[in-house]
Design a protein around this motif. Structure first.
Motif, PDB file in Angstrom:
ATOM      1  N   UNK A 173       0.680  -1.103  -0.163  1.00  0.00           N
ATOM      2  CA  UNK A 173       0.100  -0.050   0.016  1.00  0.00           C
ATOM      3  C   UNK A 173       0.893   1.233  -0.074  1.00  0.00           C
ATOM      4  N   UNK A 174       0.318   2.333  -0.480  1.00  0.00           N
ATOM      5  CA  UNK A 174       1.149   3.691  -0.747  1.00  0.00           C
ATOM      6  C   UNK A 174       1.505   4.115   0.829  1.00  0.00           C
ATOM      7  N   UNK A 175       0.648   3.776   1.673  1.00  0.00           N
ATOM      8  CA  UNK A 175       1.029   4.328   3.083  1.00  0.00           C
ATOM      9  C   UNK A 175       2.386   3.671   3.796  1.00  0.00           C
ATOM     10  N   UNK A 176       2.411   2.497   3.249  1.00  0.00           N
ATOM     11  CA  UNK A 176       3.719   1.681   3.658  1.00  0.00           C
ATOM     12  C   UNK A 176       4.907   2.370   3.036  1.00  0.00           C
ATOM     13  N   UNK A 177       5.010   2.762   1.792  1.00  0.00           N
ATOM     14  CA  UNK A 177       5.990   3.280   1.047  1.00  0.00           C
ATOM     15  C   UNK A 177       6.218   4.782   1.707  1.00  0.00           C
ATOM     16  N   UNK A 178       5.115   5.563   2.106  1.00  0.00           N
ATOM     17  CA  UNK A 178       5.480   6.770   2.576  1.00  0.00           C
ATOM     18  C   UNK A 178       6.054   6.548   3.946  1.00  0.00           C
ATOM     19  N   UNK A 179       5.717   5.544   4.794  1.00  0.00           N
ATOM     20  CA  UNK A 179       6.507   5.257   6.087  1.00  0.00           C
ATOM     21  C   UNK A 179       7.755   5.118   5.796  1.00  0.00           C
ATOM     22  N   UNK A 180       8.105   4.292   4.808  1.00  0.00           N
ATOM     23  CA  UNK A 180       9.516   4.059   4.461  1.00  0.00           C
ATOM     24  C   UNK A 180      10.312   5.244   4.241  1.00  0.00           C
ATOM     25  N   UNK A 181       9.783   6.099   3.393  1.00  0.00           N
ATOM     26  CA  UNK A 181      10.377   7.171   3.033  1.00  0.00           C
ATOM     27  C   UNK A 181      10.560   8.086   4.307  1.00  0.00           C
ATOM     28  N   UNK A 182       9.611   8.198   5.061  1.00  0.00           N
ATOM     29  CA  UNK A 182       9.660   9.025   6.251  1.00  0.00           C
ATOM     30  C   UNK A 182      10.688   8.507   7.264  1.00  0.00           C
ATOM     31  N   UNK A 183      10.896   7.342   7.457  1.00  0.00           N
ATOM     32  CA  UNK A 183      11.981   6.673   8.163  1.00  0.00           C
ATOM     33  C   UNK A 183      13.312   6.917   7.731  1.00  0.00           C
ATOM     34  N   UNK A 184      13.435   6.846   6.146  1.00  0.00           N
ATOM     35  CA  UNK A 184      14.662   6.771   5.746  1.00  0.00           C
ATOM     36  C   UNK A 184      15.329   8.463   6.109  1.00  0.00           C
ATOM     37  N   UNK A 185      14.209   9.510   5.891  1.00  0.00           N
ATOM     38  CA  UNK A 185      14.430  11.212   5.732  1.00  0.00           C
ATOM     39  C   UNK A 185      14.931  11.150   7.096  1.00  0.00           C
ATOM     40  N   UNK A 186      14.713  10.433   8.449  1.00  0.00           N
ATOM     41  CA  UNK A 186      14.816  10.856   9.638  1.00  0.00           C
ATOM     42  C   UNK A 186      16.212  10.417  10.072  1.00  0.00           C
ATOM     43  N   UNK A 187      16.926   9.782   9.230  1.00  0.00           N
ATOM     44  CA  UNK A 187      18.161   9.182   9.660  1.00  0.00           C
ATOM     45  C   UNK A 187      19.378  10.484   9.501  1.00  0.00           C
ATOM     46  N   UNK A 188      20.173  10.479  10.263  1.00  0.00           N
ATOM     47  CA  UNK A 188      20.915  11.670  10.512  1.00  0.00           C
ATOM     48  C   UNK A 188      22.270  11.282   9.149  1.00  0.00           C
ATOM     49  N   UNK A 189      22.345  12.037   8.474  1.00  0.00           N
ATOM     50  CA  UNK A 189      23.126  12.264   7.186  1.00  0.00           C
ATOM     51  C   UNK A 189      22.392  11.968   6.005  1.00  0.00           C
ATOM     52  N   UNK A 190      21.291  11.703   5.988  1.00  0.00           N
ATOM     53  CA  UNK A 190      20.234  11.669   4.641  1.00  0.00           C
ATOM     54  C   UNK A 190      20.235  13.130   4.160  1.00  0.00           C
ATOM     55  N   UNK A 191      20.491  13.392   3.122  1.00  0.00           N
ATOM     56  CA  UNK A 191      20.485  14.612   2.377  1.00  0.00           C
ATOM     57  C   UNK A 191      19.022  14.883   1.580  1.00  0.00           C
ATOM     58  N   UNK A 192      18.541  13.606   0.934  1.00  0.00           N
ATOM     59  CA  UNK A 192      17.548  13.523   0.087  1.00  0.00           C
ATOM     60  C   UNK A 192      17.166  12.216   0.035  1.00  0.00           C
ATOM     61  N   UNK A 193      15.994  11.890  -0.178  1.00  0.00           N
ATOM     62  CA  UNK A 193      15.221  10.510  -0.224  1.00  0.00           C
ATOM     63  C   UNK A 193      14.636  10.494  -1.713  1.00  0.00           C
ATOM     64  N   UNK A 194      14.941   9.643  -2.557  1.00  0.00           N
ATOM     65  CA  UNK A 194      14.276   9.284  -3.850  1.00  0.00           C
ATOM     66  C   UNK A 194      13.464   8.043  -3.610  1.00  0.00           C
ATOM     67  N   UNK A 195      12.374   8.152  -4.011  1.00  0.00           N
ATOM     68  CA  UNK A 195      11.165   7.268  -3.697  1.00  0.00           C
ATOM     69  C   UNK A 195      11.150   6.357  -5.365  1.00  0.00           C
ATOM     70  N   UNK A 196      11.635   4.920  -5.173  1.00  0.00           N
ATOM     71  CA  UNK A 196      11.451   3.965  -6.189  1.00  0.00           C
ATOM     72  C   UNK A 196      10.787   2.964  -5.705  1.00  0.00           C
ATOM     73  N   UNK A 197       9.976   3.283  -5.038  1.00  0.00           N
ATOM     74  CA  UNK A 197       9.075   2.067  -4.348  1.00  0.00           C
ATOM     75  C   UNK A 197       7.643   2.017  -5.269  1.00  0.00           C
ATOM     76  N   UNK A 198       7.321   0.711  -5.393  1.00  0.00           N
ATOM     77  CA  UNK A 198       6.160   0.551  -6.293  1.00  0.00           C
ATOM     78  C   UNK A 198       5.033  -0.035  -5.405  1.00  0.00           C
ATOM     79  N   UNK A 199       3.783   0.063  -5.793  1.00  0.00           N
ATOM     80  CA  UNK A 199       2.754  -0.423  -4.878  1.00  0.00           C
ATOM     81  C   UNK A 199       2.331  -1.453  -5.872  1.00  0.00           C
ATOM     82  N   UNK A 200       2.233  -2.786  -5.084  1.00  0.00           N
ATOM     83  CA  UNK A 200       1.401  -3.913  -5.769  1.00  0.00           C
ATOM     84  C   UNK A 200       0.021  -3.731  -6.526  1.00  0.00           C
ATOM     85  N   UNK A 201      -0.265  -3.918  -7.556  1.00  0.00           N
ATOM     86  CA  UNK A 201      -1.443  -3.881  -8.021  1.00  0.00           C
ATOM     87  C   UNK A 201      -2.524  -4.640  -7.179  1.00  0.00           C
ATOM     88  N   UNK A 202      -3.896  -4.287  -7.034  1.00  0.00           N
ATOM     89  CA  UNK A 202      -4.654  -5.063  -6.260  1.00  0.00           C
ATOM     90  C   UNK A 202      -5.206  -6.293  -7.090  1.00  0.00           C
TER      91      UNK A 202
END
Length: 132
Positions: free
Chosen positions: A103-132
């Motif tokens: 689901x999209x909210x899982x991708x958003x959560x992963x991006x949020x977690x990555x962004x919170x790590x010290x030393x991260x300048x930018x996060x690129x979203x290359x996560x796909x959501x499985x089709x239903x």
């Protein structure tokens, strides 16, 4: 420019050492079949040059590896995204998350977690959501 001349100096020194080894390794090759094999050539000692550019690249690679490790830990510790196989690639503080989630909210959560790590300048979203 000083690093460039340092680098060129190292290349010239290395080329001279390699050329010397090439001459030494061919000495005695045209002799008679009954002659003893030539003694091993002396080992050339390489001069260690502390190049600031190399030092900087090594430091950046170590930092990127640590950032990647911290992001992976954060993803594994989060119940919402830990079951997904998400690849993490970091280069100069810029991180890409690659994988498939349900689901999209899982991708958003992963991006949020990555962004919170010290030393991260930018996060690129290359996560796909499985089709239903």
């Amino acid at each position: 420019m000083q690093a460039s001349s340092h680098w060129r100096s190292g290349v010239v020194t290395l080329a001279a050492a390699l050329a010397g080894l090439g001459v030494l390794s061919t000495a005695g090759c045209g002799g008679r079949g009954d002659a003893a094999p030539p003694a091993a050539p002396p080992r050339a000692s390489a001069e260690v040059i502390e190049d600031p550019l190399v030092t900087s690249v090594r430091s950046t690679l170590r930092k990127d590896a640590e950032v990647t490790r911290q992001i992976r830990i954060a993803l594994l510790q989060d119940a919402g995204v830990s079951r997904f196989d998400i690849d993490v690639i970091t280069l100069t503080g810029r991180t890409s998350l690659i994988g498939v989630v349900d689901h999209r909210h899982q991708a958003d959560r992963a991006l949020e977690l990555a962004s919170a790590v010290d030393g991260v300048r930018a996060v690129r979203d290359e996560l796909s959501v499985k089709p239903d």
